[in-house]
Design a protein around this motif. Structure first.
Motif: not given
Length: 363
Positions: A321-329
């Motif tokens: 699973l890849t998500m483009h919201k590292l800042d929120r994570i």
């Protein structure tokens, strides 16, 4: 195929519990009342879904009976596909509810985070991972208590150990155990090159006294002056406690409190949880290789996740699973990640025939 006989037994036990919980004998026994009430709470979702299933089955049977009726047949034919789809949904939900529960799921949890490869940057990343877990705990209204911390000279943590208390802590945090990898430009990098560093996370269910028995003769306890920033009171008292568990060689040190007794209690808490983890892993060794590789095994050597700062990307390698919201994570928004991991684990359990291995209350 749902185990209808077992579901009927669960429903009978639920009715029996409701009767018992109203009896004067149980109401007068606080411990028994708590135990029976917990059992009732655990069974209630299963009983509710089973009641829904029976209701839908009844309606399907009634519709099939009137298919030949000139007035009601058309209405029944239109309703049957919807009812059959609902029956399938309920059956799937019941399969998940009947999966064997991990007895540790409701326990408080000890989280141990250590810097890995990458020197100073690894220590900074270890602090970032700890902050992520703390922020996530805040969203769940959990309490985080630091048991031990070793700070790095340039900032961050060489090691931090914390106790997280609250509702269903281990069932959520269990998925964070493993090696976390970061790809980013360190603050100390003058030429803007991306470095790769790691931090390891161990997630251990807190051991109750009944889970782990420790004989005093198996402990080698030593006392020393606590180490810390110069001039502070922590330096002036012999309060640091180091405990070595002789049979396993495990060493735990705690120096965060000025009180020697408090440090000893915290060190013992960590030691018990590590011993419980060893026992859990020993039990896992008896399982098949396929089951041991299931999501949630939390092996420390397992690279579970990559945090790529230039692309604002997080990838969980266990489920791809890849998500483009590292800042929120990194700010603690990991609910979506954990939900995906839990769903995958449930699917693996079903694939392994987990629905056939019922908890005791379903027998």
């Amino acid at each position: 195929m749902l185990p209808i006989v077992k579901l009927e037994a669960v429903a009978r036990r639920f009715r029996e519990l409701e009767h018992l919980l109203c009896s004067p004998e149980v109401l007068a026994d606080h411990a028994k009342l708590q135990k029976l009430n917990k059992e009732r709470t655990d069974l209630e979702p299963v009983v509710a879904q089973f009641a829904r299933l029976n209701d839908v089955e009844r309606r399907i049977a009634e519709d099939r009976e009137v298919l030949g009726d000139p007035e009601l047949g058309e209405l029944a034919r239109a309703e049957l596909p919807e009812l059959e789809a609902e029956r399938e949904t309920i059956a799937n939900e019941l399969e998940l509810l009947l999966l064997p529960k991990d007895p540790n799921d409701a326990k408080n949890t000890i989280v141990e985070i250590r810097s890995g490869e990458g020197g100073e940057e690894a220590a900074l990343f270890a602090a970032d991972v700890f902050r992520m877990i703390v922020r996530y705990a805040e969203t769940k209204r959990w309490k985080v208590e630091i048991l031990s911390v070793s700070e790095a000279s340039a900032g961050g943590y060489k090691e931090v150990i914390a106790l997280v208390t609250g509702q269903d802590v281990y069932s959520n945090l269990r998925y964070e155990g493993g090696v976390h990898r970061v790809q980013r430009v360190p603050a100390t990098e003058a030429q803007g090159r991306i470095h790769t560093s790691t931090a390891t996370v161990a997630v251990l269910p807190e051991a109750d006294d009944v889970d782990v028995q420790i004989d005093d003769k198996d402990l080698d306890i030593s006392i020393a002056a606590s180490g810390g920033p110069g001039g502070q009171g922590v330096n002036t008292t012999n309060s640091a406690v180091q405990i070595r568990h002789i049979p396993t060689g495990i060493i735990v040190k705690c120096q965060d409190e000025r009180s020697q007794l408090k440090n000893k209690a915290k060190a013992l808490k960590v030691l018990k949880s590590r011993l419980l983890d060893i026992e859990r892993k020993r039990q896992e060794e008896a399982l098949s290789a396929e089951r041991r590789t299931m999501v949630g095994s939390a092996e420390r050597s397992q690279k579970i996740r990559t945090y790529n700062y230039p692309q604002n990307r997080v990838t969980d390698h266990r489920i791809g699973l890849t998500m483009h919201k590292l800042d929120r994570i990194m700010d603690g928004d990991i609910d979506e990640l954990i939900a995906a991991l839990r769903t995958h684990r449930q699917a693996e359990l079903l694939k392994q025939g987990g629905a056939e291995a019922r908890p005791a209350e379903f027998e």
